[in-house]
Design a protein around this motif. Structure first.
Motif, PDB file in Angstrom:
ATOM      1  N   UNK A 259       0.867  -1.183   0.000  1.00  0.00           N
ATOM      2  CA  UNK A 259       0.000   0.000   0.000  1.00  0.00           C
ATOM      3  C   UNK A 259       0.895   1.222   0.000  1.00  0.00           C
ATOM      4  N   UNK A 260       0.969   1.903  -1.144  1.00  0.00           N
ATOM      5  CA  UNK A 260       1.890   3.019  -1.286  1.00  0.00           C
ATOM      6  C   UNK A 260       1.192   4.376  -1.293  1.00  0.00           C
ATOM      7  N   UNK A 261      -0.075   4.410  -0.874  1.00  0.00           N
ATOM      8  CA  UNK A 261      -0.772   5.676  -0.787  1.00  0.00           C
ATOM      9  C   UNK A 261      -0.682   6.192   0.641  1.00  0.00           C
ATOM     10  N   UNK A 262      -0.279   7.432   0.804  1.00  0.00           N
ATOM     11  CA  UNK A 262      -0.008   7.982   2.135  1.00  0.00           C
ATOM     12  C   UNK A 262      -1.230   7.916   3.050  1.00  0.00           C
ATOM     13  N   UNK A 263      -2.420   8.090   2.478  1.00  0.00           N
ATOM     14  CA  UNK A 263      -3.625   8.095   3.306  1.00  0.00           C
ATOM     15  C   UNK A 263      -3.998   6.698   3.789  1.00  0.00           C
ATOM     16  N   UNK A 264      -3.308   5.671   3.275  1.00  0.00           N
ATOM     17  CA  UNK A 264      -3.606   4.312   3.711  1.00  0.00           C
ATOM     18  C   UNK A 264      -2.434   3.673   4.429  1.00  0.00           C
ATOM     19  N   UNK A 265      -1.535   4.485   4.983  1.00  0.00           N
ATOM     20  CA  UNK A 265      -0.437   3.926   5.748  1.00  0.00           C
ATOM     21  C   UNK A 265      -0.983   3.134   6.936  1.00  0.00           C
ATOM     22  N   UNK A 266      -0.348   2.046   7.313  1.00  0.00           N
ATOM     23  CA  UNK A 266      -0.836   1.264   8.457  1.00  0.00           C
ATOM     24  C   UNK A 266      -0.810   2.091   9.728  1.00  0.00           C
ATOM     25  N   UNK A 267      -1.961   2.235  10.347  1.00  0.00           N
ATOM     26  CA  UNK A 267      -2.048   3.056  11.553  1.00  0.00           C
ATOM     27  C   UNK A 267      -2.844   2.317  12.613  1.00  0.00           C
ATOM     28  N   UNK A 268      -2.432   2.501  13.875  1.00  0.00           N
ATOM     29  CA  UNK A 268      -3.151   1.925  15.009  1.00  0.00           C
ATOM     30  C   UNK A 268      -3.378   0.423  14.844  1.00  0.00           C
ATOM     31  N   UNK A 269      -2.305  -0.288  14.467  1.00  0.00           N
ATOM     32  CA  UNK A 269      -2.420  -1.736  14.380  1.00  0.00           C
ATOM     33  C   UNK A 269      -2.637  -2.336  15.761  1.00  0.00           C
ATOM     34  N   UNK A 270      -2.008  -1.718  16.775  1.00  0.00           N
ATOM     35  CA  UNK A 270      -2.204  -2.126  18.163  1.00  0.00           C
ATOM     36  C   UNK A 270      -2.355  -0.858  19.007  1.00  0.00           C
ATOM     37  N   UNK A 271      -3.482  -0.174  18.874  1.00  0.00           N
ATOM     38  CA  UNK A 271      -3.617   1.145  19.501  1.00  0.00           C
ATOM     39  C   UNK A 271      -3.501   1.113  21.011  1.00  0.00           C
ATOM     40  N   UNK A 272      -3.786  -0.023  21.646  1.00  0.00           N
ATOM     41  CA  UNK A 272      -3.717  -0.066  23.103  1.00  0.00           C
ATOM     42  C   UNK A 272      -2.277  -0.006  23.603  1.00  0.00           C
ATOM     43  N   UNK A 273      -1.312  -0.173  22.720  1.00  0.00           N
ATOM     44  CA  UNK A 273       0.085  -0.193  23.115  1.00  0.00           C
ATOM     45  C   UNK A 273       0.700   1.198  23.214  1.00  0.00           C
ATOM     46  N   UNK A 274       0.024   2.220  22.685  1.00  0.00           N
ATOM     47  CA  UNK A 274       0.606   3.566  22.711  1.00  0.00           C
ATOM     48  C   UNK A 274      -0.488   4.622  22.709  1.00  0.00           C
ATOM     49  N   UNK A 275      -0.145   5.769  23.295  1.00  0.00           N
ATOM     50  CA  UNK A 275      -1.066   6.910  23.352  1.00  0.00           C
ATOM     51  C   UNK A 275      -0.273   8.167  23.010  1.00  0.00           C
ATOM     52  N   UNK A 276      -0.842   9.029  22.147  1.00  0.00           N
ATOM     53  CA  UNK A 276      -0.206  10.296  21.789  1.00  0.00           C
ATOM     54  C   UNK A 276      -1.007  11.439  22.405  1.00  0.00           C
ATOM     55  N   UNK A 277      -0.315  12.406  23.038  1.00  0.00           N
ATOM     56  CA  UNK A 277      -1.021  13.565  23.572  1.00  0.00           C
ATOM     57  C   UNK A 277      -0.078  14.761  23.637  1.00  0.00           C
ATOM     58  N   UNK A 278      -0.578  15.978  23.438  1.00  0.00           N
ATOM     59  CA  UNK A 278      -1.920  16.239  22.901  1.00  0.00           C
ATOM     60  C   UNK A 278      -1.991  15.865  21.427  1.00  0.00           C
ATOM     61  N   UNK A 279      -3.162  15.458  20.981  1.00  0.00           N
ATOM     62  CA  UNK A 279      -3.349  15.058  19.586  1.00  0.00           C
ATOM     63  C   UNK A 279      -4.755  15.433  19.130  1.00  0.00           C
ATOM     64  N   UNK A 280      -4.882  16.525  18.323  1.00  0.00           N
ATOM     65  CA  UNK A 280      -3.808  17.313  17.703  1.00  0.00           C
ATOM     66  C   UNK A 280      -3.040  18.140  18.737  1.00  0.00           C
ATOM     67  N   UNK A 281      -1.888  18.657  18.304  1.00  0.00           N
ATOM     68  CA  UNK A 281      -1.004  19.341  19.249  1.00  0.00           C
ATOM     69  C   UNK A 281      -1.568  20.663  19.740  1.00  0.00           C
ATOM     70  N   UNK A 282      -2.464  21.296  18.942  1.00  0.00           N
ATOM     71  CA  UNK A 282      -3.125  22.546  19.344  1.00  0.00           C
ATOM     72  C   UNK A 282      -2.132  23.626  19.784  1.00  0.00           C
ATOM     73  N   UNK A 283      -1.012  23.698  19.058  1.00  0.00           N
ATOM     74  CA  UNK A 283      -0.032  24.742  19.347  1.00  0.00           C
ATOM     75  C   UNK A 283       0.965  24.391  20.421  1.00  0.00           C
ATOM     76  N   UNK A 284       0.808  23.219  21.069  1.00  0.00           N
ATOM     77  CA  UNK A 284       1.775  22.814  22.084  1.00  0.00           C
ATOM     78  C   UNK A 284       3.143  22.623  21.450  1.00  0.00           C
ATOM     79  N   UNK A 285       4.191  22.970  22.177  1.00  0.00           N
ATOM     80  CA  UNK A 285       5.553  22.861  21.653  1.00  0.00           C
ATOM     81  C   UNK A 285       6.134  21.463  21.832  1.00  0.00           C
TER      82      UNK A 285
END
Length: 354
Positions: free
Chosen positions: A260-286
């Motif tokens: 799958x070579x289309x950027x919008x179909x990159x593999x994402x959240x294959x195991x979402x329980x293993x990681x958390x991103x915050x803030x997401x979106x960053x909302x201006x956070x540095x």
């Protein structure tokens, strides 16, 4: 007259869904090309017989792991490594990797030249194919065949030098063409290339009087695999490796891979329980933090929506990684966390709003 036209159209319609194609050098990977490989080792797909105007449906797929290959300019890897592969045109390497894979192409096809293992404990470091492994033959079309023999050589020091030469015999047949459906979509006009390969090994030792043969093996490690390819920059569509009963194929795949070579179909959240991103979106956070639930982590890789690798960082077993958002432009990014054995643990997506 209308009836005759209708009858003619019904005859033509089955023929326009897929057409016989020819893979040429212009379809092969170039610097900047990327392969996103999603592997299935659990769903044992059946392998159909060859023929014209086939229809394959491999949308039933369980992703067990993903890999990413980016074909870069040779200068991306250390020059001391590159000197071992003077004829190579491309390399797949990131600064935190201990391995660089080298490739080249010409009018006859796309080749694997060898690889360099930069691990401090690697013995040996340099693995060179001469002649090279053929990955995709060109020009190639339905019912074409090609034979290639590659030789992999490397030397191991055990107080004396042992040289191993492994010969791989390859037979390629374009045995089918048609339409294939994968989780990435439906692709008309694909060519299926069947590849049979087997190896024979020779071992030599130098006890101070030059290399002398120690052993020669009979043919072993018979592999049958299939690649579905199409015209255009994203050459590979689907691959299978057949489960073998000794030298005989079983008709069932042991592994399968879709690309799958289309950027919008990159593999994402294959195991979402293993990681958390915050803030997401960053909302201006540095700063953005990726929090991980275990410590078996080696490498963080971040890609932009064009699939370009924009950041890597060693994790060294940390359970969280904080990075400065000022190094990234506003936009959507994909991250991958890999373990110490280079297997993907988790992946996900986050948004930067500076």
């Amino acid at each position: 007259m209308k009836k005759n036209l209708l009858s003619l159209s019904l005859l033509i319609l089955p023929l326009i869904g897929s057409a016989q194609i020819t893979i040429t050098q212009s379809d092969l990977p170039t610097i900047g090309s990327m392969w996103f490989e999603l592997n299935d080792t659990t769903t044992l797909q059946s392998i159909t017989v060859g023929g014209a105007n086939q229809t394959w449906n491999y949308s039933n797929f369980n992703v067990s792991r993903t890999t990413f290959t980016q074909f870069q300019n040779i200068a991306a890897a250390p020059s001391s490594w590159n000197s071992n592969f003077p004829g190579s045109q491309m390399v797949s390497y990131t600064p935190t990797d201990s391995m660089a894979n080298y490739f080249s192409s010409n009018s006859n096809g796309f080749y694997v030249d060898g690889f360099y293992n930069g691990s401090l404990n690697a013995q040996p470091n340099t693995y060179i194919f001469s002649p090279k492994i053929l990955a995709v033959p060109t020009p190639f079309t339905y019912n074409n065949t090609r034979i290639n023999t590659a030789r992999l050589t490397f030397t191991v020091n055990q107080g004396f030098n042992i040289k191993v030469a492994s010969y791989t015999h390859q037979e390629f047949t374009a045995d089918a063409f048609g339409t294939i459906t994968t989780p990435a979509g439906t692709f008309n006009n694909t060519l299926r290339i069947k590849r049979l390969s087997y190896a024979e090994d020779s071992v030599y030792a130098d006890f101070g009087a030059g290399y002398q043969p120690l052993s020669n093996s009979t043919a072993h490690d018979t592999i049958i695999s299939y690649d579905w390819v199409k015209n255009g920059s994203n050459l590979l569509v689907f691959s299978m490796e057949e489960k073998m009963n000794g030298p005989v194929g079983s008709g069932v795949a042991s592994t399968a891979t879709y690309y799958d070579n289309t950027a919008t179909h990159l593999p994402t959240f294959l195991k979402p329980s293993e990681s958390v991103v915050y803030p997401n979106p960053s909302n201006g956070s540095k700063e953005v933090t990726i929090s991980l639930k275990s410590k078996n982590h080696e490498l963080l890789s971040i890609y932009n929506v064009s699939g370009e690798l924009v950041k890597t960082e060693k994790l060294n077993g940390r359970d969280a990684i904080i990075f400065d958002t000022n190094i990234l432009n506003s936009g959507i990014y994909i991250y991958k966390i890999s373990s110490t054995d280079s297997q993907e643990i988790t992946s996900g997506k986050f948004t930067i709003t500076n």
